[in-house]
Design an enzyme around this catalytic site. Structure first.
Site, mmCIF file in Angstrom:
data_model
loop_
_atom_site.group_PDB
_atom_site.id
_atom_site.type_symbol
_atom_site.label_atom_id
_atom_site.label_comp_id
_atom_site.label_asym_id
_atom_site.label_seq_id
_atom_site.Cartn_x
_atom_site.Cartn_y
_atom_site.Cartn_z
ATOM 1 C CD GLU A 150 -6.603 2.126 1.929
ATOM 2 O OE1 GLU A 150 -6.294 1.723 0.985
ATOM 3 O OE2 GLU A 150 -7.684 2.833 2.072
ATOM 4 N NE ARG A 198 -4.211 -1.449 0.262
ATOM 5 C CZ ARG A 198 -4.215 -2.713 -0.299
ATOM 6 N NH1 ARG A 198 -3.137 -3.248 -0.814
ATOM 7 N NH2 ARG A 198 -5.385 -3.326 0.024
ATOM 8 C CB SER A 248 -9.302 -1.442 4.205
ATOM 9 O OG SER A 248 -9.254 -2.974 3.649
HETATM 10 N N1 EPU Z 1 -11.165 -10.107 9.945
HETATM 11 C C1 EPU Z 1 -11.890 -10.005 11.012
HETATM 12 N N2 EPU Z 1 -12.844 -9.244 11.304
HETATM 13 C C2 EPU Z 1 -13.427 -8.673 10.214
HETATM 14 C C3 EPU Z 1 -12.562 -8.863 8.995
HETATM 15 C C4 EPU Z 1 -11.523 -9.526 8.678
HETATM 16 O O1 EPU Z 1 -11.305 -10.648 11.947
HETATM 17 O O2 EPU Z 1 -14.436 -8.134 10.352
HETATM 18 C C5 EPU Z 1 -9.821 -11.026 9.756
HETATM 19 C C6 EPU Z 1 -10.156 -12.557 9.308
HETATM 20 O O3 EPU Z 1 -9.186 -13.184 10.085
HETATM 21 C C7 EPU Z 1 -10.019 -12.577 7.820
HETATM 22 C C8 EPU Z 1 -8.754 -11.415 7.730
HETATM 23 O O4 EPU Z 1 -8.961 -10.501 8.801
HETATM 24 O O5 EPU Z 1 -9.699 -13.812 7.526
HETATM 25 C C9 EPU Z 1 -8.674 -10.845 6.489
HETATM 26 O O6 EPU Z 1 -9.685 -10.360 5.979
HETATM 27 P P1 EPU Z 1 -10.088 -9.855 4.269
HETATM 28 O O7 EPU Z 1 -9.705 -11.079 3.728
HETATM 29 O O8 EPU Z 1 -11.338 -9.203 4.358
HETATM 30 O O9 EPU Z 1 -8.845 -8.988 3.948
HETATM 31 P P2 EPU Z 1 -8.219 -7.672 4.946
HETATM 32 O O10 EPU Z 1 -6.796 -7.884 5.205
HETATM 33 O O11 EPU Z 1 -9.374 -7.162 5.943
HETATM 34 C C10 EPU Z 1 -7.271 -6.800 2.757
HETATM 35 C C11 EPU Z 1 -7.317 -5.482 1.907
HETATM 36 C C12 EPU Z 1 -8.584 -5.095 1.145
HETATM 37 C C13 EPU Z 1 -8.699 -6.414 0.167
HETATM 38 C C14 EPU Z 1 -8.654 -7.652 0.856
HETATM 39 C C15 EPU Z 1 -8.695 -8.967 0.047
HETATM 40 C C16 EPU Z 1 -5.801 -3.972 3.359
HETATM 41 C C17 EPU Z 1 -5.856 -2.891 4.275
HETATM 42 N N3 EPU Z 1 -7.050 -4.437 2.820
HETATM 43 O O12 EPU Z 1 -8.338 -6.479 3.634
HETATM 44 O O13 EPU Z 1 -8.244 -4.019 0.529
HETATM 45 O O14 EPU Z 1 -9.771 -6.208 -0.642
HETATM 46 O O15 EPU Z 1 -7.408 -7.780 1.896
HETATM 47 O O16 EPU Z 1 -7.307 -9.074 -0.482
HETATM 48 O O17 EPU Z 1 -4.890 -4.337 3.011
HETATM 49 C C18 EPU Z 1 -8.795 -1.639 0.835
HETATM 50 O O18 EPU Z 1 -7.399 -1.639 0.858
HETATM 51 O O19 EPU Z 1 -9.621 -0.768 0.998
HETATM 52 C C19 EPU Z 1 -9.161 -3.108 0.651
HETATM 53 C C20 EPU Z 1 -10.690 -3.364 0.453
#
Ligand code: EPU
Length: 333
Positions: A322, A150, A225
């Site tokens: 972010e 990012r 995010s």
């Molecule tokens: N999780 C929770 N609670 C929640 C949401 C997530 O505990 O409410 C935990 C779970 O363990 C889950 C893990 O977080 O397995 C990962 O969640 P998710 O796959 O939704 O990914 P993220 O890390 O929350 C990142 C990016 C997203 C991108 C997704 C999918 C960042 C800051 N965010 O989210 O990007 O779509 O992975 O690859 O890196 C963005 O940057 O705006 C964005 C949406």
């Protein structure tokens, strides 16, 4: 986020000449400049922006065959998801997992957008940008963009206006299914993992988390995010694991670990759907702060400050916002 005030001056930048003209004007009048892409990852103060907003509306997509691959030059104002849709339609792989991301293409290299197993930096050949200070155009190869999670040179040094990016893409029949959610989707559906099927799967997963902007989905009224996933040294992981053995941590570069900000928020006691007046955590994803209706920028930064403080108090980890914050800031830690 549907918050924020007006621009003092505003220009629709639809050509390189228009950009130069606008920058000259800003210099001569000593106006501050804010570069605006699609506006989907931005929190602007309720008093607005007392300067010149350059809305980058440069359009166009050109392809050039290079051996078996294709170089695709994308102008910065192209809606990002329209670009992904076209590239998938052309049978070019490498970006299908970036489906459903709002905003303009020019923002993609600035924050090195990534989702579901792909990051734009993997396919960027070069980025063209204009200096806000001198008006000169410069072409940066991938190395010079200095991409990381990012982040990029353009985010660290925001005096560049990205005007286009060139992607280098290979033809591919199948899409990337490395991310757990995508794998799960296909093992449940049993359909072949073609490029377009992977795009559809990602759109469907994003929709299920309200991460596709949709006027009919109030839970999508946010900027995705709100915090990046913290990248921490191994000693932090050891400390966290001593108290919380199940804390999710993924190995990343240089021996560091990536934590899940969504998980930290929920385990700091802020469940999905937590409300802070007119702003709340999305009922679908704890990492998304949404406007519940009638919120202002102050409500958003207040909620974000409470979240950041609570995660810090619980885990000793500082979350980094972010989206781009203009004229507003979270409470100091
Ligand atoms: N999780 C929770 N609670 C929640 C949401 C997530 O505990 O409410 C935990 C779970 O363990 C889950 C893990 O977080 O397995 C990962 O969640 P998710 O796959 O939704 O990914 P993220 O890390 O929350 C990142 C990016 C997203 C991108 C997704 C999918 C960042 C800051 N965010 O989210 O990007 O779509 O992975 O690859 O890196 C963005 O940057 O705006 C964005 C949406």
């Amino acid at each position: 986020m549907a918050v924020g005030g007006p621009a003092r001056w505003f220009v629709n930048v639809d050509s390189a000449a228009r950009l130069c003209e606008a920058l000259d004007l800003a210099h001569s009048r000593k106006w501050s400049v804010l570069v605006l892409g699609g506006g989907s990852n931005l929190v602007i103060d309720d008093t607005g922006f007392d300067g010149l907003v350059l809305h980058i509306n440069l359009l166009g997509l050109q392809t050039n065959m290079e051996g078996g691959a294709t170089a695709v030059r994308v102008a910065a104002g192209e809606p990002f998801d329209r670009v992904i849709q076209r590239l998938v339609g052309m049978g070019l792989g490498g970006v299908e997992c970036l489906s459903g991301i709002p905003g303009a293409a020019g923002a993609a290299p600035i924050q090195n957008i990534g989702a579901y197993g792909q990051e734009i930096c993997e396919v960027v050949q070069s980025v063209e940008a204009v200096s806000l200070e001198t008006g000169m155009t410069k072409c940066f190869d991938r190395e010079a963009c200095d991409f990381s999670y990012r982040n990029s040179l353009f985010k660290r040094d925001p005096h560049w206006v990205v005007t286009s990016m060139t992607l280098f893409l290979e033809p591919s029949e199948y899409g990337n299914v490395s991310y757990r959610d995508v794998q799960r989707f296909f093992s449940a559906s049993g359909t072949p993992t073609t490029l377009s099927a992977v795009r559809d799967a990602v759109l469907s997963i994003r929709r299920s988390k309200s991460m596709v902007l949709d006027p009919n989905d109030p839970n999508s009224r946010g900027c995705g995010s709100f915090f990046t996933n913290p990248i921490v040294e191994p000693d932090v992981i050891n400390r966290l694991r001593a108290d919380t053995p199940d804390v999710p941590a993924y190995p990343t570069q240089n021996g560091r670990f990536k934590l899940s900000a969504g998980w930290l928020i929920e385990h700091a006691g802020l469940k999905r759907g937590t409300r802070f007046g007119r702003v709340g955590l999305s009922p679908k994803h704890a990492l998304a702060i949404i406007n519940l209706g009638g919120a202002c920028a102050k409500d958003v930064v207040h909620a974000a400050s409470v979240v950041r403080r609570q995660v810090f108090d619980q885990f000793g980890v500082v979350l980094v916002p972010e989206p781009v914050l203009v004229g507003v800031a979270l409470d100091p830690m």
